[in-house]
Design a protein around this motif. Sequence first.
Motif, PDB file in Angstrom:
ATOM      1  N   ASN A  13     -24.914   4.317   7.189  1.00  0.00           N
ATOM      2  CA  ASN A  13     -25.556   4.912   8.360  1.00  0.00           C
ATOM      3  C   ASN A  13     -24.635   5.944   9.000  1.00  0.00           C
ATOM      4  N   PRO A  14     -24.372   7.051   8.296  1.00  0.00           N
ATOM      5  CA  PRO A  14     -23.457   8.053   8.859  1.00  0.00           C
ATOM      6  C   PRO A  14     -23.982   8.694  10.139  1.00  0.00           C
ATOM      7  N   ASP A  15     -25.297   8.812  10.274  1.00  0.00           N
ATOM      8  CA  ASP A  15     -25.850   9.396  11.501  1.00  0.00           C
ATOM      9  C   ASP A  15     -25.517   8.512  12.702  1.00  0.00           C
ATOM     10  N   GLY A  16     -25.657   7.211  12.526  1.00  0.00           N
ATOM     11  CA  GLY A  16     -25.340   6.300  13.612  1.00  0.00           C
ATOM     12  C   GLY A  16     -23.872   6.352  13.990  1.00  0.00           C
ATOM     13  N   PHE A  17     -23.003   6.445  12.979  1.00  0.00           N
ATOM     14  CA  PHE A  17     -21.572   6.536  13.277  1.00  0.00           C
ATOM     15  C   PHE A  17     -21.255   7.792  14.080  1.00  0.00           C
ATOM     16  N   GLU A  18     -21.852   8.909  13.681  1.00  0.00           N
ATOM     17  CA  GLU A  18     -21.589  10.164  14.401  1.00  0.00           C
ATOM     18  C   GLU A  18     -22.132  10.120  15.823  1.00  0.00           C
ATOM     19  N   ALA A  19     -23.160   9.305  16.068  1.00  0.00           N
ATOM     20  CA  ALA A  19     -23.732   9.188  17.407  1.00  0.00           C
ATOM     21  C   ALA A  19     -22.913   8.285  18.320  1.00  0.00           C
ATOM     22  N   LEU A  21       0.833  -1.193   0.000  1.00  0.00           N
ATOM     23  CA  LEU A  21       0.000   0.000   0.000  1.00  0.00           C
ATOM     24  C   LEU A  21       0.872   1.249   0.000  1.00  0.00           C
ATOM     25  N   VAL A  22       0.537   2.172  -0.856  1.00  0.00           N
ATOM     26  CA  VAL A  22       1.220   3.461  -0.855  1.00  0.00           C
ATOM     27  C   VAL A  22       0.646   4.295   0.278  1.00  0.00           C
ATOM     28  N   VAL A  23       1.494   4.746   1.174  1.00  0.00           N
ATOM     29  CA  VAL A  23       1.040   5.440   2.371  1.00  0.00           C
ATOM     30  C   VAL A  23       0.366   6.756   1.988  1.00  0.00           C
ATOM     31  N   GLY A  24      -0.758   7.030   2.571  1.00  0.00           N
ATOM     32  CA  GLY A  24      -1.468   8.282   2.313  1.00  0.00           C
ATOM     33  C   GLY A  24      -2.577   8.471   3.327  1.00  0.00           C
ATOM     34  N   LEU A  25      -3.530   7.567   3.348  1.00  0.00           N
ATOM     35  CA  LEU A  25      -4.636   7.610   4.297  1.00  0.00           C
ATOM     36  C   LEU A  25      -4.161   7.074   5.643  1.00  0.00           C
ATOM     37  N   ASP A  26      -4.421   7.812   6.705  1.00  0.00           N
ATOM     38  CA  ASP A  26      -3.977   7.374   8.020  1.00  0.00           C
ATOM     39  C   ASP A  26      -4.918   6.304   8.561  1.00  0.00           C
ATOM     40  N   PHE A  27      -4.417   5.517   9.505  1.00  0.00           N
ATOM     41  CA  PHE A  27      -5.234   4.519  10.168  1.00  0.00           C
ATOM     42  C   PHE A  27      -5.858   5.132  11.411  1.00  0.00           C
ATOM     43  N   GLY A  28      -7.073   5.555  11.246  1.00  0.00           N
ATOM     44  CA  GLY A  28      -7.849   6.149  12.320  1.00  0.00           C
ATOM     45  C   GLY A  28      -9.305   6.160  11.899  1.00  0.00           C
ATOM     46  N   TYR A  29     -10.160   6.635  12.778  1.00  0.00           N
ATOM     47  CA  TYR A  29     -11.577   6.717  12.441  1.00  0.00           C
ATOM     48  C   TYR A  29     -11.869   8.069  11.810  1.00  0.00           C
ATOM     49  N   HIS A  30     -12.491   8.032  10.637  1.00  0.00           N
ATOM     50  CA  HIS A  30     -12.754   9.238   9.856  1.00  0.00           C
ATOM     51  C   HIS A  30     -14.234   9.578   9.915  1.00  0.00           C
ATOM     52  N   HIS A  31     -14.524  10.725  10.508  1.00  0.00           N
ATOM     53  CA  HIS A  31     -15.915  11.163  10.600  1.00  0.00           C
ATOM     54  C   HIS A  31     -16.369  11.724   9.255  1.00  0.00           C
ATOM     55  N   THR A  32     -17.617  12.125   9.195  1.00  0.00           N
ATOM     56  CA  THR A  32     -18.255  12.426   7.914  1.00  0.00           C
ATOM     57  C   THR A  32     -17.465  13.430   7.080  1.00  0.00           C
TER      58      THR A  32
END
Length: 441
Positions: A124-130, A12-23
């Motif tokens: 379900n982005p609303d659920g993730f944000e909750a 994988l070419v490094v670019g996107l970090d490994f973390g939780y990404h909100h909306t």
Amino acid sequence: MGRPCLVLLLPLVVGLDFGYHHTKEMEAFLKEVHKNYPSTTHLYSIGKSVEGRDLWVLALGRFPTQHKIGIPEFKYVANMHGDESVGRELMLHLIEFLVTNDQHDPVITRLIDNTRIHILPSMNPDGFEATTQFDCFPPYGRYNANMQDLNRNFPDVFDSNNATVQPETQAVMDWIKNEMFVLSANLHGGSLVASYPFDNGNSVTITSDDISRTLDNDIFMHLARTYASNHAIMYEGTPCHNGDDFPEGITNGHAWYRLKGGMQDYNYIWGQCFEITLELSCCQYPPKEELPSFWNDNKIALIEYIKQVHLGVKGRVLDTHGKPIPDVIVEATGRRHVCPYKTHRNGEYYLLLLPGSYTLNATIPGFLSLLHDVYIPNGTANFSALQHDFIFPSKKPARIEPASCPTKPLYSRDYHKSTSATLKPPVNTLIFIYILYEVFR
């Protein structure tokens, strides 16, 4: 059983970090990918959530903005339950992996050459944000903003489902109707297993061992095994230590627990799309530090599963002048679907079938049927299902009445007849007058 490997995949070419990404972070990432790879990606929204968040889909392919005849449509759907977060992040990393390895890795390049891949990272982005509390099993976030479980919200073929259809559910149903999906998977968390239809059932489909069998059970078991065997540990069967035992890392949905209004049954019955459910983490919301391990465990399986869209046979139904005929029922003998699988507006059909000998039946209701014997090889090796067209006489009804699709059907009494994967009828290319095509008796 050792861990499988796909030696052609590049790092994988490094670019996107490994973390939780909100909306907002997820939207920014998707837009940046589309900006950097405009010729192979198409970013679109299929609708909005209860709270007005877009349901973003990124499509990848050589013709990302529209369907191309002969190129099958595939989809991944993640984060249907907002607190089941691993699949959401895996989809973002899969997107980056595909676009950065295209034209560098031969497997990924051929996959994008021959497939249109749609990825919905969050249904379900609303659920993730909750889901504000980081916990193995968060107390909030599973449901949408109307406190509805989206995986109990689809029409059900076996039971009345009186739940009000939610905006997110309706968006996915419209999406399925408007596209021509052949294969799909929806990504969940809370266990580690590949689950296949049916999730629900009745006395006709449920066997003595509590499995609710489709007539395509052999294909669904193959699809589930494909994912589990290419996953780092899913195939072991008991990784979560919670009492669940899944031989080979797979299960029939109903045999695990009965579910009414699920999305995978809806895809198979009403969408002409084979879908399985992938449970990818023992914890629904694991610490972000574990996300690299989840990516490494799943990336081979994610790619190998997409390749299964090239199983079976595809083709068109045409008249003698080369004009496409829509609404023609095309199915393998002995594999009648609850809602008959029909050609689309351009006369196309796709049938997932394992390698073997089959009789294909193309029927114009009330007019004629064509029976063709075919031998189907393993199309995944060449990234193409077998191409087989049907040519009907030009003299046909001015208007074809679409085959009916009951809203609450029961399977016919002869449902379990002729379930062998290898069918060898005595006549090749037989044309006979269509008497009556019944899904139920």
